[in-house]
Design a protein around this motif. Structure first.
Motif, mmCIF file in Angstrom:
data_model
loop_
_atom_site.group_PDB
_atom_site.id
_atom_site.type_symbol
_atom_site.label_atom_id
_atom_site.label_comp_id
_atom_site.label_asym_id
_atom_site.label_seq_id
_atom_site.Cartn_x
_atom_site.Cartn_y
_atom_site.Cartn_z
ATOM 1 N N SER A 141 -2.303 0.712 7.515
ATOM 2 C CA SER A 141 -3.261 1.770 7.214
ATOM 3 C C SER A 141 -4.342 1.931 8.270
ATOM 4 C CB SER A 141 -3.921 1.492 5.853
ATOM 5 O OG SER A 141 -2.955 1.362 4.838
ATOM 6 N N THR A 199 -0.828 3.382 -2.648
ATOM 7 C CA THR A 199 -2.247 3.555 -2.329
ATOM 8 C C THR A 199 -2.466 4.663 -1.315
ATOM 9 O OG1 THR A 199 -2.226 1.124 -2.391
ATOM 10 C CG2 THR A 199 -4.343 2.194 -1.974
ATOM 11 N N ARG A 200 -1.689 4.616 -0.242
ATOM 12 C CA ARG A 200 -1.858 5.597 0.829
ATOM 13 C C ARG A 200 -1.468 7.011 0.369
ATOM 14 N NH1 ARG A 200 -0.170 0.984 3.571
ATOM 15 N NH2 ARG A 200 2.035 1.516 3.303
ATOM 16 N N VAL A 230 -9.284 4.693 2.220
ATOM 17 C CA VAL A 230 -8.535 3.639 1.540
ATOM 18 C C VAL A 230 -9.111 2.277 1.901
ATOM 19 C CG1 VAL A 230 -6.304 2.472 1.369
ATOM 20 C CG2 VAL A 230 -6.397 4.963 1.406
ATOM 21 N N HIS A 233 -6.135 6.114 7.314
ATOM 22 C CA HIS A 233 -6.551 6.427 5.950
ATOM 23 C C HIS A 233 -7.975 5.913 5.747
ATOM 24 C CE1 HIS A 233 -2.131 6.248 5.927
ATOM 25 N NE2 HIS A 233 -2.204 7.208 5.045
ATOM 26 N N GLY A 254 0.781 -1.231 0.000
ATOM 27 C CA GLY A 254 0.000 0.000 0.000
ATOM 28 C C GLY A 254 0.809 1.273 0.000
#
Length: 293
Positions: free
Chosen positions: A78, A51-52, A85, A82, A48
């Motif tokens: 995460s 992604t983050r 997400v 987040h 991730g």
């Protein structure tokens, strides 16, 4: 992505040692992107990292990866930080939970060489809205920009196919796609327009001496560099084939990475101590395309 999907693969080590991407790379993609920033899809999201970061600019981001270990690590990193997400196990070639034309931006960082494109392109055409963006990037081997001899030794170990080296353990042809900066990826013109490629070839005369746009550079200690190389898929396969080997750091006689650095240190004193820092750059390729309206 078979090596990373195996239960024996350490997603924690991957998360610790893999390089992150600079904000300049994200800004390049965002400057290319037009229109809404509601939904982003990160394919082959791993732990991730991407992604983050992209979640700072989109309402919702979904990261998918076929590896249960990777998704577990991504979720752990995460937690409660987040809220926009989501991570889900799945393949890049099929994301049935997302509706037609629902994705504004689809990204893949150091994953696009694993995809099956005769299945991927129809799914991308279904998911990405007219005018939406596709952005895939990858990086090739790290180079010691002030120590070209060390880079040559490392390359020999990584691609020599003789016993005791790592070359025979790569998953092909995927690795060759990364080395060639993803040039083999050709978005079908029936669905994609405004294709743009940005590349960087590492130089041998110090930092920033290469050709193109530099995105990825870093200082690493010798010890961390060893840890990074041990996250590579070919090393994972080597370890499976050499189950009795243990690293020097574990009190063993040393593995193929230890052997590599011992040879490098014979001519480069800076590599003789684990805590010494070295300058590293990666060659890279970024491809961006816009969904035809």
């Amino acid at each position: 992505m078979a090596s990373f999907a195996k239960s024996s693969f350490s997603a924690a080590s991957y998360a610790q040692f893999r390089p992150t991407y600079p904000r300049s790379l994200y800004n390049t993609v965002l400057a290319y992107h037009r229109g809404p920033r509601r939904q982003c899809l990160d394919l082959g999201c791993g732990t991730g990292i991407l992604t983050r970061e992209v979640a700072k600019n989109f309402d919702c981001v979904l990261g998918t990866d076929p590896s249960t270990n990777m998704i577990k690590q991504a979720r752990e990193q995460s937690q409660s930080q987040h809220g926009n997400v989501t991570f889900q196990q799945g393949s890049a070639e099929s994301t049935p939970e997302l509706g037609d034309g629902s994705v504004d931006l689809v990204v893949a960082g150091q994953a696009a060489h694993w995809f099956t494109y005769d299945l991927l392109w129809p799914e991308m055409a279904r998911l990405v809205r007219p005018g939406g963006t596709l952005a895939f990037w990858g990086y090739s081997d790290p180079m010691f920009v002030t120590c070209p001899r060390a880079s040559e030794i490392m390359k020999a170990y990584q691609y020599d196919t003789r016993p005791g080296k790592l070359g025979s353990y790569w998953s092909m042809p995927g690795r060759s796609y990364v080395q060639d900066k993803l040039r083999i990826i050709q978005p079908p013109s029936a669905d994609w327009v405004d294709v743009e490629r940005i590349e960087y070839d590492v130089g041998t005369e110090g930092r920033g001496s290469g050709v193109g746009k530099l995105f990825m550079e870093r200082k690493l200690t010798v010890g961390d560099m060893k840890g990074y190389l041990r996250t590579w898929s070919n090393y994972h396969e080597w370890s499976r084939a050499n189950a009795g080997a243990s690293t020097g750091g574990e009190g063993g006689r040393g593995d193929v990475i230890d052997e590599m650095f011992e040879e490098i240190a014979e001519g480069e004193d800076v590599f003789g101590k684990e805590e010494n820092e070295i300058d590293i750059e990666w060659g890279s390729g970024l491809i961006m395309a816009r969904r035809r309206s």
